[in-house]
Scaffold this active site. Sequence first.
Site, PDB file in Angstrom:
ATOM      1  CG  HIS A 122      -1.866   1.125   1.323  1.00 56.90           C
ATOM      2  ND1 HIS A 122      -3.213   1.302   0.527  1.00 56.90           N
ATOM      3  CD2 HIS A 122      -1.724   2.508   1.660  1.00 56.90           C
ATOM      4  CE1 HIS A 122      -3.490   2.323   0.599  1.00 56.90           C
ATOM      5  NE2 HIS A 122      -3.086   3.139   1.412  1.00 56.90           N
ATOM      6  CB  CYS A 123       1.967   3.432  -2.612  1.00 53.75           C
ATOM      7  SG  CYS A 123       3.056   5.033  -2.846  1.00 53.75           S
TER       8      CYS A 123
END
Length: 301
Positions: A140-141
């Site tokens: 997850h960025c």
Amino acid sequence: QVLSLVIPSQLQRVTQRALHRLFHTRSCLFVVLHTALQAAVFGEYTWEVFGYCWELQFPLLPLLLPYLLLAGNLGCFLLCSRADPGTVTKCNAAALVKVYAYDGVLFQRGLVCPTCNVEKPARSKHCSVCGTCVQRFDHHCVWVNNCIGAHNAGAFLLYLLSLTATAGTLAAVTAALLTQVLLLSNVLHSSYLDAQGQEQPVEMLFLIQHLFLTFPRIVFMLGFVILLTLVLGGYCSFSLYLALTNQTTNEWCKARRFGGSHVPSQPHERPLIYKNIYSKGIWRNLQEIFTPPTVLERKKK
């Protein structure tokens, strides 16, 4: 004494809640932050660097290249942040289970996500931030405020490449400008008086100090984009390595924690040895990043 113990504990709880909200909930904070940094860098580049380079008759194409790279970077950013990374739902879970084989080590057949209540396809993972299971989950960025999965991994790789190229181009043009300024001012062949009154030839530290006093914002921007190029270059190289070997960040981290083998819980069980079964060669691995396989493609193979 009791009060002195209560205040640090309360401060610790507040800090933990703030960090959890910052990194474990969807937020546009980092999107706004990195957009503001890009705006500040390009504002300085346009306001001073581009103007000075134009006066010194630099070629036009190198001066416009950062803007072209920025346009491509913003396009990739929108694709990363807006695209569905590959959400696993009750409607498509049965089909996605057939896309990748289970390796029996990192990914076991028959496991059900307790939150989504769906069978977990191989290479998928539940993202606690987005609250969904993602096919071919990478990570997850927070910078794009989205998960990186099967459907936007290619856009994310292009995003990293274009961002690194943008920072590198800005650094190269700015360094060329400052070098040209030093050459035209003839300061390289000058000298200065030290604290003892002795005449000394100019050194690198003196040149940097001279440039910082003359062009403080440009020198500060140059230092920032050089640091950014090095950091992004390292991360970009790591992402390319993962793409060429058909691994995800999640799988790479799991494999490192796994240590290459699994100690059996029962004496009669065989130890499980981890092996990446998803690599198909450099070209096909890279192709899979941009065109993720479907059930029909796997059946044909």
